[in-house]
Design an enzyme around this catalytic site. Structure first.
Site, PDB file in Angstrom:
ATOM      1  N   GLY A  70      -5.808   6.179  -2.713  1.00 48.35           N
ATOM      2  CA  GLY A  70      -6.842   6.855  -3.524  1.00 48.35           C
ATOM      3  C   GLY A  70      -6.628   7.149  -4.545  1.00 48.35           C
ATOM      4  O   GLY A  70      -5.474   6.735  -5.316  1.00 48.35           O
ATOM      5  N   ASN A  71      -7.502   7.478  -5.197  1.00 49.84           N
ATOM      6  CA  ASN A  71      -7.732   7.876  -6.991  1.00 49.84           C
ATOM      7  C   ASN A  71      -8.806   8.368  -7.241  1.00 49.84           C
ATOM      8  O   ASN A  71      -9.498   8.834  -6.579  1.00 49.84           O
ATOM      9  CB  ASN A  71      -7.413   6.995  -7.447  1.00 49.84           C
ATOM     10  CG  ASN A  71      -8.450   5.054  -6.802  1.00 49.84           C
ATOM     11  OD1 ASN A  71      -9.251   5.028  -6.944  1.00 49.84           O
ATOM     12  ND2 ASN A  71      -7.471   3.877  -5.982  1.00 49.84           N
ATOM     13  N   SER A 119      -4.015   3.089 -12.391  1.00 51.42           N
ATOM     14  CA  SER A 119      -5.163   2.423 -11.304  1.00 51.42           C
ATOM     15  C   SER A 119      -5.361   1.357 -10.437  1.00 51.42           C
ATOM     16  O   SER A 119      -6.483   0.878 -11.714  1.00 51.42           O
ATOM     17  CB  SER A 119      -6.676   3.690 -10.363  1.00 51.42           C
ATOM     18  OG  SER A 119      -6.607   3.254  -9.003  1.00 51.42           O
ATOM     19  N   GLU A 128      -7.222   0.293  -9.034  1.00 50.59           N
ATOM     20  CA  GLU A 128      -9.160   0.131  -8.608  1.00 50.59           C
ATOM     21  C   GLU A 128      -9.604   0.980 -10.270  1.00 50.59           C
ATOM     22  O   GLU A 128     -11.332   1.203  -9.961  1.00 50.59           O
ATOM     23  CB  GLU A 128      -9.091   1.167  -7.495  1.00 50.59           C
ATOM     24  CG  GLU A 128      -9.024   1.208  -5.908  1.00 50.59           C
ATOM     25  CD  GLU A 128      -9.344  -0.305  -5.918  1.00 50.59           C
ATOM     26  OE1 GLU A 128     -10.434  -0.739  -6.495  1.00 50.59           O
ATOM     27  OE2 GLU A 128      -9.540  -0.761  -3.945  1.00 50.59           O
ATOM     28  N   HIS A 160     -12.430   8.831  -4.789  1.00 46.50           N
ATOM     29  CA  HIS A 160     -11.269   7.604  -3.802  1.00 46.50           C
ATOM     30  C   HIS A 160     -10.499   8.207  -2.561  1.00 46.50           C
ATOM     31  O   HIS A 160      -9.645   7.712  -3.400  1.00 46.50           O
ATOM     32  CB  HIS A 160     -11.720   6.203  -4.187  1.00 46.50           C
ATOM     33  CG  HIS A 160     -10.829   5.460  -3.095  1.00 46.50           C
ATOM     34  ND1 HIS A 160     -11.118   4.771  -2.495  1.00 46.50           N
ATOM     35  CD2 HIS A 160      -9.925   4.792  -3.345  1.00 46.50           C
ATOM     36  CE1 HIS A 160     -10.532   4.169  -1.304  1.00 46.50           C
ATOM     37  NE2 HIS A 160      -9.723   4.097  -2.012  1.00 46.50           N
ATOM     38  N   HIS A 165     -11.462   1.041   4.982  1.00 51.86           N
ATOM     39  CA  HIS A 165     -10.889   1.475   4.021  1.00 51.86           C
ATOM     40  C   HIS A 165     -10.490   3.063   3.771  1.00 51.86           C
ATOM     41  O   HIS A 165      -9.577   3.499   3.423  1.00 51.86           O
ATOM     42  CB  HIS A 165     -10.874   0.617   2.882  1.00 51.86           C
ATOM     43  CG  HIS A 165     -10.672   0.844   1.268  1.00 51.86           C
ATOM     44  ND1 HIS A 165     -10.811  -0.014   0.379  1.00 51.86           N
ATOM     45  CD2 HIS A 165      -9.251   1.318   0.820  1.00 51.86           C
ATOM     46  CE1 HIS A 165      -9.972   0.884  -0.897  1.00 51.86           C
ATOM     47  NE2 HIS A 165      -9.371   1.399   0.048  1.00 51.86           N
TER      48      HIS A 165
HETATM   49 ZN    ZN Z   1      -8.043   2.749  -1.546  1.00 51.00          ZN
END
Ligand code: ZN
Length: 226
Positions: free
Chosen positions: A29-30, A75, A77, A96, A160
């Site tokens: 996650g982030n 990250s 993402e 996330h 995801h």
């Molecule tokens: Zn992820």
């Protein structure tokens, strides 16, 4: 303490809270926060244990993903977060996670209809499933950019995890919690194989219009600040 350091602190505090409550695990996650002063955002570093994270580890990027400050790799993402800030002026915090119950719905391709008043008020009319694309790719970014224009504040990423937004970090964390509660209740209801009831359409629309009013107010005040 300068403003940027305060953003970094908010990221670290949010990660610790989400870790303690079981929404973040290890390095998955982030979390990010808009930094209007630099037309960018603060984001967690790539592949780094949340339990060890300090303010120095948080990266500051502009919306074109240039690293403005920070010693770590941002990250994977980051481009997804930048897309959210570019597309949604009402969003100032993005989380996330790979939280378990919402992720289970991601596996069975089960969007969440409007089940609770609180859900429609803070997350939107429904929680949609964004089609699968590998992490960190332009495909995922494109899928997300297209879907988030419906002004919802929570989405499930197929096979995801989830994506939650807020006008600030506190709201984004609450939205993560509301989403997980709805996901668990919905999963349990589906398991009974009985008919799942929804809130009345009119109630859903009133709740969603209140959310839209909040969003427009935040977007307007953001534009005035810029
Ligand atoms: Zn992820």
């Amino acid at each position: 303490m300068d403003q940027i350091e305060m953003y970094r602190q908010q990221i670290v505090a949010a990660c610790q809270e989400l870790l303690e409550r079981g929404y973040l695990m290890a390095t998955g996650g982030n979390v990010s926060l808009r930094v209007p002063e630099q037309s960018g955002f603060a984001i967690t570093p790539s592949n780094y244990d949340y339990a060890k994270m300090r303010t120095d580890d948080v990266c500051i990027l502009d919306l074109s993903l240039h690293l403005l400050s920070g010693q770590r790799t941002p990250s994977i993402e980051s481009s997804l977060h930048a897309t959210v800030y570019q597309t949604r002026p009402d969003v100032n915090a993005v989380i996330h996670t790979h939280q378990v119950y919402a992720s289970a719905l991601a596996l069975i391709d089960a969007p969440i209809p409007a089940l609770f008043d609180e859900q429609a008020r803070f997350l939107g009319r429904t929680v949609e499933i964004i089609p699968y694309a590998p992490s960190g790719t332009g495909f995922l970014k494109k899928n997300i950019a297209r879907r988030i224009k419906n002004h919802h504040n929570a989405y499930i990423l197929q096979n995801h995890g989830v994506l939650c937004f807020g006008q600030d970090m506190e709201r984004a964390i609450h939205n993560v919690e509301i989403l997980e509660k709805c996901s668990l209740a919905y999963l349990l209801a589906l398991c009974t194989e009985r008919k799942v009831t929804k809130i009345p359409l009119a109630v859903r629309e009133i709740a969603f219009s209140k959310l839209r009013q909040d969003q427009k107010k935040v977007a307007r005040s953001g534009e005035e600040d810029r």
